[in-house]
Write a protein that holds these residues in place. Structure first.
Motif, PDB file in Angstrom:
ATOM      1  N   GLY A 450     -34.565  85.269 -37.307  1.00  0.00           N
ATOM      2  CA  GLY A 450     -34.108  86.642 -37.428  1.00  0.00           C
ATOM      3  C   GLY A 450     -34.494  87.502 -36.254  1.00  0.00           C
ATOM      4  N   GLN A 455     -28.858  89.563 -34.696  1.00  0.00           N
ATOM      5  CA  GLN A 455     -29.284  89.467 -36.091  1.00  0.00           C
ATOM      6  C   GLN A 455     -30.181  90.646 -36.473  1.00  0.00           C
ATOM      7  OE1 GLN A 455     -31.012  85.503 -36.226  1.00  0.00           O
ATOM      8  NE2 GLN A 455     -29.228  84.752 -37.353  1.00  0.00           N
ATOM      9  N   ARG A 456     -31.010  91.074 -35.519  1.00  0.00           N
ATOM     10  CA  ARG A 456     -31.887  92.206 -35.797  1.00  0.00           C
ATOM     11  C   ARG A 456     -31.062  93.467 -36.044  1.00  0.00           C
ATOM     12  NH1 ARG A 456     -35.838  93.332 -31.147  1.00  0.00           N
ATOM     13  NH2 ARG A 456     -36.693  91.344 -31.862  1.00  0.00           N
ATOM     14  N   LEU A 459     -29.434  93.104 -39.421  1.00  0.00           N
ATOM     15  CA  LEU A 459     -30.440  93.274 -40.464  1.00  0.00           C
ATOM     16  C   LEU A 459     -30.810  94.744 -40.621  1.00  0.00           C
ATOM     17  CD1 LEU A 459     -32.648  92.456 -42.445  1.00  0.00           C
ATOM     18  CD2 LEU A 459     -34.089  91.840 -40.501  1.00  0.00           C
ATOM     19  N   GLN A 462     -28.078  96.526 -42.524  1.00  0.00           N
ATOM     20  CA  GLN A 462     -28.066  96.175 -43.944  1.00  0.00           C
ATOM     21  C   GLN A 462     -29.252  96.802 -44.682  1.00  0.00           C
ATOM     22  OE1 GLN A 462     -25.817  94.532 -45.686  1.00  0.00           O
ATOM     23  NE2 GLN A 462     -24.472  94.050 -43.969  1.00  0.00           N
ATOM     24  N   LEU A 519     -33.462  91.549 -47.457  1.00  0.00           N
ATOM     25  CA  LEU A 519     -34.149  90.763 -46.423  1.00  0.00           C
ATOM     26  C   LEU A 519     -34.103  89.257 -46.640  1.00  0.00           C
ATOM     27  CD1 LEU A 519     -37.337  93.000 -45.966  1.00  0.00           C
ATOM     28  CD2 LEU A 519     -35.213  93.037 -44.642  1.00  0.00           C
ATOM     29  N   TYR A 522     -31.924  87.000 -44.542  1.00  0.00           N
ATOM     30  CA  TYR A 522     -32.299  86.898 -43.126  1.00  0.00           C
ATOM     31  C   TYR A 522     -33.676  86.229 -42.954  1.00  0.00           C
ATOM     32  CZ  TYR A 522     -28.490  90.218 -42.494  1.00  0.00           C
ATOM     33  OH  TYR A 522     -27.255  90.833 -42.491  1.00  0.00           O
TER      34      TYR A 522
END
Length: 753
Positions: A450, A455-456, A459, A462, A519, A522
């Motif tokens: 992650g 992706q960070r 994330l 989200q 979370l 991820y």
């Protein structure tokens, strides 16, 4: 036959340790007084030179909130380190923007103060200014808790914000800086009121200046020695900010009581003994034994707080226990020295004809039913079930509110309206919403999968959406990475005040639903931290551990009383009755502070939850103090029983011989506790009301109704003990005498099976 011509009563044979101690102190009073004064001066001097500070440390190792805080300390950088405090601003007209130069100048001045590691300017942080621009706040971070700074530090803070105030901007201090600015002196006034009340009660109750003065001298000396010792302990261990106040409440109350019991017994013995030193020795050997057992019981109860697993709570028990032990030590040594110094002139100075403790000597003939307390005990004996049911019903009724007890943290919203921390709290609540006084910090760690930038970013988006969509959230900042990229950090503002039940529900919802849901896909882990999260975790831990603490304290006290009085039924009865009185005290605290019944009388203008650690502290203290009076009463009843009285006569004589002194002692202790209702700290008010009311209940309903009623019903079974248990139990007699070592013809053995 005079008492001096008789053999000593059970447990007080000349040659015993307590007997020798009391007689020696009375024979060499100036030496004992000199030793106490030198020890006190040395302790106070050492405390001033090397004593530590008191500060609240809610460290909760192994919990999610502590893990989150540790991660921020390691990776968060200056923006998340240190202890934060708010300096809240409010301006009319053009708002804060119209005072931009003064705001920037004050920020620079604050940043230059010693101990400050960073200041966030409200005009440089949109989230720190309301939409109309009239209210904002600096976030000032200190390298240590500013609540523990010297109060002179406030003069430097005032000087830093002086340009703002000169321009018409309202400035208030919140958080720990507001606590530093809290008014001082209320607790000192409480101490003075408690001492003054004690003097009045003693003079009116006993008429003798010495009977009033000696307990006061002994209690104050023991208290000062205990506080000095506590200060030295604070240099090596962490003690909460409320520790000295709690130590004063306990030390002053029990110190007066312990010495009063000794002075009262000594004055009575002087009627039959010509040598004051001999009277002092026998006093310490009899009533001193009860003092020792009572102090040990209180200390055991306080030590049980370590079963909470929270150092903060355990050390509060140490703080209270320190002054209890020094108070008992002063009573057992300094009081007989003062009695020896006065000799037979103890009642020379008087405000009225001195009054002695009524009742017969254990080995003498009963006086009959002329004493009001003997008549009362006889009345209870005629209808024990009626009195038992009435007393139990009273305690049960008072306990009803306890069933709805809600634990939480009492925040600055319950502080006096004149306090700057309360005004800062109100400004933030009015400008930013009620939850602004208790923001939550979300800390997210990422594994290698992650940690990729795309992706960070995904994330973070989200997580932000999940946080803002959570019921009970007023706002949430977009998660941002720390400087080293190890964490994502977001600030969540609830739509409810920190002490509201809704905020506690939100914390659980975020921890159990929102964070895992956002979370887990991820492979990331989230932690809730911040003061509100720490307080809620603290509350949960204590609520989980309270049954264990109760079980351990009750079991330890049961075993101690069993070994001292050698009666399973008496030990069990004492534990059950004390639990009933504690439940009633809890009910009173809930009704006043949580339900708001009469809270305005104590300068608390809103309903608040019961502070999370108050029930545990109250239980340990009330249980221990209740055992004090139980021990003093049962010790006298047992003396009469061992001297040959039947059970009913022993109860009547024991009640008659202790009623006045227990009533005066209870009135003194109640006055000491209730005087602390003047404190500005709502938690101190809770403890003061709960402890004061518990003493009233214990000295009236329990001691005058329930104890004599149950003992009349049990009869000879009061002193029954299985033979096998009697063999294995230690004989806790401080005089070193076996119970069989009594006068010929006395009842030397309890009823055994």
């Amino acid at each position: 036959m005079k008492l001096s011509d008789q053999a000593a009563p059970p447990g007080s044979a000349p040659g015993g340790l307590l007997y020798r101690t009391g007689r020696a102190c009375a024979r060499r009073p100036w030496l004992v007084i000199a030793v106490w004064l030198l020890a006190l001066l040395a302790a106070v001097g050492a405390d001033r030179a090397w004593g530590g500070q008191y500060q609240d440390d809610f460290a909760l190792p192994g919990t999610a909130v502590q893990t989150g805080a540790d991660l921020l300390d390691a990776h968060g950088g200056p923006a998340h380190r240190g202890v934060p405090a708010q300096v809240v601003l409010s301006a009319g007209g053009e708002g804060l923007a119209g005072h931009r130069d003064a705001v920037e100048d004050a920020g620079q001045r604050l940043a230059a103060l010693p101990g400050v590691i960073g200041v966030v300017d409200p005009l440089a942080t949109p989230a720190a200014v309301t939409g109309d621009g009239r209210t904002g706040y600096y976030t000032v971070r200190f390298d240590s808790n500013p609540a523990q700074f010297d109060t002179s530090y406030l003069e430097r803070v005032d000087a830093a914000v002086a340009p703002l105030r000169a321009g018409g901007v309202t400035v208030e201090y919140g958080g720990p800086l507001g606590k530093l600015a809290a008014p001082v002196g209320a607790d000192r006034a409480s101490e003075v009121i408690g001492i003054a009340t004690a003097v009045i009660v003693l003079l009116l109750g006993f008429g003798s200046v010495a009977a009033a003065g000696f307990p006061l001298i002994s209690a104050v000396v023991g208290l000062l020695a205990g506080l000095a010792g506590l200060g030295l302990l604070a240099a090596a261990f962490d003690f909460a900010a409320v520790s000295p106040t709690l130590a004063v409440m306990m030390g002053l109350g029990v110190g007066l009581d312990y010495s009063l019991f000794l002075v009262t017994r000594h004055r009575k013995l002087l009627h039959t003994l010509s040598d004051p030193a001999e009277a002092a020795g026998r006093t310490v050997a009899t009533s001193g034994r009860a003092v020792l057992v009572a102090a040990l019981t209180v200390t055991v109860a306080l030590a049980g707080l370590f079963a909470s697993g929270v150092g903060f709570i355990g050390m509060l028990g140490v703080a209270a226990g320190t002054t209890v032990l020094t108070g008992a030590l002063a009573a057992l040594t300094l009081t007989p020295a003062l009695l020896g110094l006065a000799g037979r002139r103890i009642d020379r100075l008087r405000v009225r004809t001195p009054v002695d403790e009524p009742g017969d000597e254990p080995g003498g003939e009963p006086r009959g039913d002329g004493d009001v307390w003997q008549r009362w005990a006889a009345a209870v004996g005629r209808r024990p079930w009626t009195f038992l049911l009435v007393g139990a019903a009273m305690l049960a009724l008072l306990s009803v509110p306890a069933a709805s007890m809600r634990l939480g943290h009492v925040d600055a919203g319950a502080s006096p309206v004149k306090a700057t921390e309360r005004r800062a709290y109100d400004l933030l609540a009015d400008g930013f919403g009620r939850g602004a006084n208790g923001p939550l910090t979300v800390v997210v760690t990422l594994d290698k999968a992650g940690a990729a930038p795309d992706q960070r970013t995904e994330l973070a988006g989200q997580l932000h959406q999940a946080l803002t969509d959570t019921p009970g959230v007023a706002s949430a900042t977009p998660p941002v990475p720390t400087a080293d990229g190890a964490l994502l950090v977001s600030t969540v503002v609830p739509d409810s005040a920190p002490q509201d039940r809704a905020t506690a529900d939100l914390l659980h919802r975020l921890a159990k639903e929102t964070l895992p849901g956002a979370l887990d896909p991820y492979h990331a882990t989230g932690y809730l931290t911040g003061q509100s999260a720490a307080q809620q975790t603290f509350r949960d831990v204590l609520a989980d551990r309270l049954p264990l603490v109760v079980a351990l304290v009750v079991a330890a006290a049961f075993v101690l009383l069993l070994a001292v009085f050698r009666s399973p039924l008496i030990a069990l009865k004492a534990a059950v009755l004390n639990l009933l009185s504690i439940g009633a005290s809890f009910g009173v605290v809930v009704a006043v502070f949580q339900w708001g019944w009469g809270s305005s009388l104590f300068s608390v203008d809103e309903s608040v939850p019961v502070e999370s650690y108050v029930p545990m502290m109250m239980f340990a203290i009330v249980f221990g103090l209740s055992m004090d009076y139980e021990v003093f009463l049962l010790a006298r009843i047992r003396e009469y029983w061992l001297a040959g009285r039947d059970s009913q006569a022993a109860v009547a004589a024991g009640l008659a011989s202790t009623a006045r002194v227990i009533s005066c002692a209870a009135l003194i202790m109640t006055s000491v506790f209730l005087a602390f209702l003047l404190s500005a700290n709502p938690v101190v008010k809770m403890l003061a009301l709960g402890l004061g009311f518990s003493v009233v209940l214990d000295a009236t309903v329990v001691r005058l109704l329930l104890v004599p009623a149950t003992m009349h019903l049990l009869g000879r079974a009061n002193w029954w003990i299985p033979a096998w248990l009697d063999r294995i139990l230690p004989h806790l007699d401080p005089e070193g005498c076996h119970p069989e070592d009594s006068r010929p013809g006395d009842r030397t053995r309890e009823v055994r099976a």
